[in-house]
Design an enzyme around this catalytic site. Structure first.
Site, PDB file in Angstrom:
ATOM      1  N   ASP A 159       0.748  -1.328  -0.026  1.00 49.76           N
ATOM      2  CA  ASP A 159       0.022  -0.018   0.146  1.00 49.76           C
ATOM      3  C   ASP A 159       1.092   1.208  -0.033  1.00 49.76           C
ATOM      4  OD1 ASP A 159      -2.524  -1.488   0.385  1.00 49.76           O
ATOM      5  OD2 ASP A 159      -1.152  -2.084   2.461  1.00 49.76           O
ATOM      6  N   HIS A 187      -4.778  -3.286   6.300  1.00 53.19           N
ATOM      7  CA  HIS A 187      -4.538  -3.679   4.933  1.00 53.19           C
ATOM      8  C   HIS A 187      -5.934  -4.027   4.234  1.00 53.19           C
ATOM      9  CE1 HIS A 187      -3.084  -4.908   1.109  1.00 53.19           C
ATOM     10  NE2 HIS A 187      -3.363  -6.196   1.251  1.00 53.19           N
TER      11      HIS A 187
HETATM   12  P1  NAD Z   1      -2.272 -18.624  -4.377  1.00 54.46           P
HETATM   13  O1  NAD Z   1      -3.483 -18.931  -4.269  1.00 54.46           O
HETATM   14  O2  NAD Z   1      -1.491 -18.442  -5.569  1.00 54.46           O
HETATM   15  O3  NAD Z   1      -0.740 -19.129  -3.345  1.00 54.46           O
HETATM   16  C1  NAD Z   1      -1.387 -19.863  -2.263  1.00 54.46           C
HETATM   17  C2  NAD Z   1      -0.429 -20.907  -1.919  1.00 54.46           C
HETATM   18  O4  NAD Z   1      -0.716 -21.015  -0.504  1.00 54.46           O
HETATM   19  C3  NAD Z   1      -0.786 -22.144  -2.704  1.00 54.46           C
HETATM   20  O5  NAD Z   1       0.533 -22.774  -3.351  1.00 54.46           O
HETATM   21  C4  NAD Z   1      -1.393 -22.832  -1.614  1.00 54.46           C
HETATM   22  O6  NAD Z   1      -1.224 -24.219  -1.797  1.00 54.46           O
HETATM   23  C5  NAD Z   1      -0.565 -22.542  -0.381  1.00 54.46           C
HETATM   24  N1  NAD Z   1      -1.036 -22.531   1.221  1.00 54.46           N
HETATM   25  C6  NAD Z   1      -2.488 -22.729   1.332  1.00 54.46           C
HETATM   26  N2  NAD Z   1      -2.677 -23.051   2.709  1.00 54.46           N
HETATM   27  C7  NAD Z   1      -1.321 -22.997   3.118  1.00 54.46           C
HETATM   28  C8  NAD Z   1      -0.775 -23.526   4.115  1.00 54.46           C
HETATM   29  N3  NAD Z   1      -1.635 -23.749   5.587  1.00 54.46           N
HETATM   30  N4  NAD Z   1       0.575 -23.648   4.490  1.00 54.46           N
HETATM   31  C9  NAD Z   1       1.401 -23.352   3.537  1.00 54.46           C
HETATM   32  N5  NAD Z   1       0.959 -23.229   2.296  1.00 54.46           N
HETATM   33  C10 NAD Z   1      -0.374 -22.972   2.059  1.00 54.46           C
HETATM   34  O7  NAD Z   1      -2.262 -16.977  -3.455  1.00 54.46           O
HETATM   35  P2  NAD Z   1      -1.186 -15.783  -3.881  1.00 54.46           P
HETATM   36  O8  NAD Z   1      -1.681 -14.858  -4.956  1.00 54.46           O
HETATM   37  O9  NAD Z   1       0.363 -16.311  -3.759  1.00 54.46           O
HETATM   38  O10 NAD Z   1      -1.525 -15.010  -2.436  1.00 54.46           O
HETATM   39  C11 NAD Z   1      -1.495 -15.441  -1.032  1.00 54.46           C
HETATM   40  C12 NAD Z   1      -1.983 -14.504  -0.216  1.00 54.46           C
HETATM   41  O11 NAD Z   1      -1.484 -13.274   0.013  1.00 54.46           O
HETATM   42  C13 NAD Z   1      -3.479 -14.331  -0.362  1.00 54.46           C
HETATM   43  O12 NAD Z   1      -4.139 -14.338   0.869  1.00 54.46           O
HETATM   44  C14 NAD Z   1      -3.469 -12.767  -0.892  1.00 54.46           C
HETATM   45  O13 NAD Z   1      -4.648 -12.473  -0.691  1.00 54.46           O
HETATM   46  C15 NAD Z   1      -2.372 -12.362  -0.158  1.00 54.46           C
HETATM   47  N6  NAD Z   1      -1.864 -10.993  -0.577  1.00 54.46           N
HETATM   48  C16 NAD Z   1      -1.526 -10.065   0.362  1.00 54.46           C
HETATM   49  C17 NAD Z   1      -1.030  -8.919   0.097  1.00 54.46           C
HETATM   50  C18 NAD Z   1      -0.672  -7.779   0.909  1.00 54.46           C
HETATM   51  O14 NAD Z   1      -0.407  -6.762   0.717  1.00 54.46           O
HETATM   52  N7  NAD Z   1      -0.629  -8.212   2.264  1.00 54.46           N
HETATM   53  C19 NAD Z   1      -0.701  -8.732  -1.298  1.00 54.46           C
HETATM   54  C20 NAD Z   1      -0.928  -9.767  -2.291  1.00 54.46           C
HETATM   55  C21 NAD Z   1      -1.667 -10.704  -1.830  1.00 54.46           C
HETATM   56  C1  LMR Z   2      -3.437  -6.760  -2.636  1.00 53.14           C
HETATM   57  O1  LMR Z   2      -3.592  -5.685  -1.783  1.00 53.14           O
HETATM   58  O2  LMR Z   2      -3.290  -6.633  -3.964  1.00 53.14           O
HETATM   59  C2  LMR Z   2      -3.757  -7.945  -2.039  1.00 53.14           C
HETATM   60  O3  LMR Z   2      -4.148  -7.771  -0.768  1.00 53.14           O
HETATM   61  C3  LMR Z   2      -4.688  -8.934  -2.781  1.00 53.14           C
HETATM   62  C4  LMR Z   2      -6.358  -8.479  -2.505  1.00 53.14           C
HETATM   63  O4  LMR Z   2      -7.019  -9.268  -2.115  1.00 53.14           O
HETATM   64  O5  LMR Z   2      -6.419  -7.192  -2.706  1.00 53.14           O
END
Ligand code: NAD
Ligand code: LMR
Length: 328
Positions: A159, A187
């Site tokens: 962010d 967030h």
């Molecule tokens: P994705 O679905 O591509 O990958 C998630 C991975 O996590 C998968 O490979 C899955 O098998 C694995 N997983 C699920 N449960 C698990 C566990 N208990 N232990 C270990 N691995 C596990 O998702 P992504 O796009 O990589 O996003 C991951 C997370 O990050 C999501 O919750 C998304 O919303 C979040 N995210 C946060 C931010 C932020 O700014 N804070 C930004 C982008 C995404």
């Molecule tokens: C983001 O900010 O891009 C991530 O937290 C993914 C989402 O769900 O917005």
């Protein structure tokens, strides 16, 4: 030769994992003199794909990569971890808010917190990326009573970087000339990107912008809803920019921040700025001696006060909701 740092990455086979692991192994997170051992934690169904990623990491022949191990058991995965990146969780789809993931993802973070408590290194630093990140970090911390609470953080650096970029484009200022921007709160769509202490090449940003309508109706919603805009456009949530922000967060936590500017991170509140103690909220922060410190003494105007309170209230509600679900 410096001892390798053990970095555990959960969700290693996911989108963010794929963008993150190569940056860590190349030295961009912990610096060019620090070897790393990667510990990839997945659920059993994700292990095969993680093995494929590990093969590609091998094929990069990174000089700093001292080893890769793959786990599907959290206790083994966090054993000896110095840095833990908790990425593995379900991402939201179109039309969902991040808080819709509370129940689905909250259950992941208690056992992972307990595993960190059981076997991580004494200096472990935890960054939660999986959404809803702030409250997931609170859950993990609550299950790790022997780990100091300030080692559990959640990511609002994405962010922060989004806000930097929007402000740079609006004012035609290089990002490197912007200082002291802040993301406050959660967030989520209630987060508050605050430019009232920011400077553009030394000049007060609010004076340079001088456009309350842009601030309220363009800047704040663009930053706060950027995650949803990316899901709309890409059909998947942000990945490379999220990985980049995780690298930035851990880099600055370990290496320290310059005195010339602060950054934003969600860390446990000590009651500063009226944020209830213990809530994991985004603040203006600097890292000194390997620990985050909240920047103190900022004047908060009425507009900012309202926005901060709204986001912090949402965090309190999320905390109460996960308590109600028995996750805290
Ligand atoms: P994705 O679905 O591509 O990958 C998630 C991975 O996590 C998968 O490979 C899955 O098998 C694995 N997983 C699920 N449960 C698990 C566990 N208990 N232990 C270990 N691995 C596990 O998702 P992504 O796009 O990589 O996003 C991951 C997370 O990050 C999501 O919750 C998304 O919303 C979040 N995210 C946060 C931010 C932020 O700014 N804070 C930004 C982008 C995404
Ligand atoms: C983001 O900010 O891009 C991530 O937290 C993914 C989402 O769900 O917005």
């Amino acid at each position: 030769m410096t001892q390798p740092v053990n970095v555990t990455v959960t969700g290693a086979a996911g989108q963010i994992g794929y963008a993150l692991l190569f940056r860590i192994a190349s030295g961009q997170m912990l610096g060019p003199d620090t070897p790393v051992k990667l510990r990839l934690l997945e659920i059993p169904q994700g292990v095969k794909a993680a093995e494929g990623t590990a093969m590609e990491l091998d094929d990069c022949a990174f000089p700093l990569l001292a080893g890769i191990d793959i786990f599907d058991d959290p206790t083994a995965g966090f054993d000896g971890a110095n840095v833990a990146l908790l990425v593995g969780a379900r991402p939201r789809g179109a039309g969902m808010e991040r808080s819709d993931l509370l129940e689905a993802n909250g259950g992941i973070f208690g056992p992972q917190g307990a595993a960190i408590n059981a076997g991580a290194a004494d200096d472990v630093r935890v960054l939660v990326v999986g959404n809803p990140a702030n409250t997931n970090a609170l859950i993990a911390s609550a299950h790790a009573p022997d780990v100091p609470a300030d080692r559990f953080t959640a990511m609002t650096r994405l962010d922060h970087n989004r806000a930097l970029s929007q402000l740079a484009q609006k004012t035609q200022t290089p990002v490197s000339d912007i200082a002291n921007l802040t993301i406050w709160g959660n967030h989520s769509a209630t987060q508050y990107p605050d430019i009232f202490h920011a400077t553009l090449a030394g000049k007060p940003a609010a004076e340079v912008v001088d456009d309350q309508d842009w601030l309220e109706n363009t800047f704040i919603p663009t930053v706060a809803k950027r995650g949803a805009a990316i899901i709309d456009a890409r059909g998947a949530s942000s990945a490379a920019s999220a990985a980049n922000a995780a690298v930035d967060h851990v880099h600055d936590w370990v290496a320290g921040t310059p005195d010339t500017s602060w950054t934003s991170a969600a860390i446990p509140s000590d009651g500063s700025y009226g944020v209830p103690e213990g809530i994991i909220s985004s603040f203006p922060v600097r890292s000194k001696g390997g620990a985050w410190e909240i920047v103190q003494g900022l004047d908060i105007n009425d507009f900012s006060r309202q926005k901060i309170d709204a986001s912090v209230n949402e965090l309190v509600e999320e905390r109460d909701a996960v308590k109600g679900l028995g996750l805290l």
